[in-house]
Design an enzyme around this catalytic site. Structure first.
Site, short mmCIF file in Angstrom:
data_model
loop_
_atom_site.label_atom_id
_atom_site.label_comp_id
_atom_site.label_asym_id
_atom_site.label_seq_id
_atom_site.Cartn_x
_atom_site.Cartn_y
_atom_site.Cartn_z
N LYS A 55 16.83 2.93 31.14
CA LYS A 55 16.23 2.40 31.34
C LYS A 55 16.36 2.24 33.26
O LYS A 55 17.52 1.73 33.13
CB LYS A 55 15.81 0.89 31.35
CG LYS A 55 14.87 -0.12 31.20
CD LYS A 55 15.25 -2.10 30.67
CE LYS A 55 15.24 -1.50 29.01
NZ LYS A 55 15.28 -3.24 29.20
N CYS A 72 8.98 -1.49 45.85
CA CYS A 72 8.18 -0.79 45.36
C CYS A 72 7.68 -1.05 43.83
O CYS A 72 8.63 -1.62 43.65
CB CYS A 72 8.48 0.78 45.26
SG CYS A 72 7.69 1.92 44.66
N CYS A 74 4.63 1.47 42.61
CA CYS A 74 4.11 2.78 42.05
C CYS A 74 4.90 3.41 41.74
O CYS A 74 4.68 4.85 41.17
CB CYS A 74 3.31 3.49 43.03
SG CYS A 74 4.18 3.62 44.87
N CYS A 83 10.34 -0.54 48.89
CA CYS A 83 8.87 -0.07 49.48
C CYS A 83 8.76 0.74 50.67
O CYS A 83 9.25 0.17 51.58
CB CYS A 83 7.20 -1.09 49.42
SG CYS A 83 6.30 -0.51 50.10
N HIS A 87 2.57 3.88 48.55
CA HIS A 87 1.52 3.21 47.55
C HIS A 87 -0.06 3.69 47.94
O HIS A 87 -0.69 3.84 47.26
CB HIS A 87 1.28 1.70 47.21
CG HIS A 87 1.40 1.14 47.87
ND1 HIS A 87 2.39 0.56 49.12
CD2 HIS A 87 0.54 0.41 48.60
CE1 HIS A 87 2.46 -0.16 50.03
NE2 HIS A 87 1.30 -1.00 49.81
#
Length: 108
Positions: A55, A72, A74, A83, A87
């Protein structure tokens, strides 16, 4: 027991059901082999980040965030967990509408 006029129809019906069931079973197995595995792999969100971990988890102290942090969602960012705008390309390619998670201090 001799053949009756209906026994020929019964034999044909049983043969038709057997062929249909066999065809359905083969189609289902082919579907599972060729479609489901590929579909599962293509639908994975995390394609390459920490794949050896069961995980992926990141934790940050609020004091370390500064005035604003952009994360982020995506899983395509080269700076993950932050990020980098990946995306935008992801959304264009997939028709998705994912954007970043933005955490900021409240304006006074």
């Amino acid at each position: 027991m001799g053949l009756t006029p209906n026994s020929g129809v019964r034999v044909e019906w049983i043969a038709a059901v057997t062929v249909a069931a066999g065809t359905a079973a083969l189609a289902y197995l082919a579907y599972r082999k060729f479609y489901v595995k590929d579909h599962h792999t293509k639908s994975m969100v995390n394609l390459h980040i920490q794949k050896d971990n069961p995980k992926v988890v990141h934790a940050f102290d609020m004091e370390d965030l500064g005035d604003k942090a952009v994360y982020c969602r995506c899983w395509r960012s080269k700076k993950f967990p932050f990020c980098d705008g990946a995306h935008i390309k992801h959304n264009e390619e997939t028709g998705d509408n994912v954007g970043p998670l933005i955490i900021k201090k409240k304006d006074a």
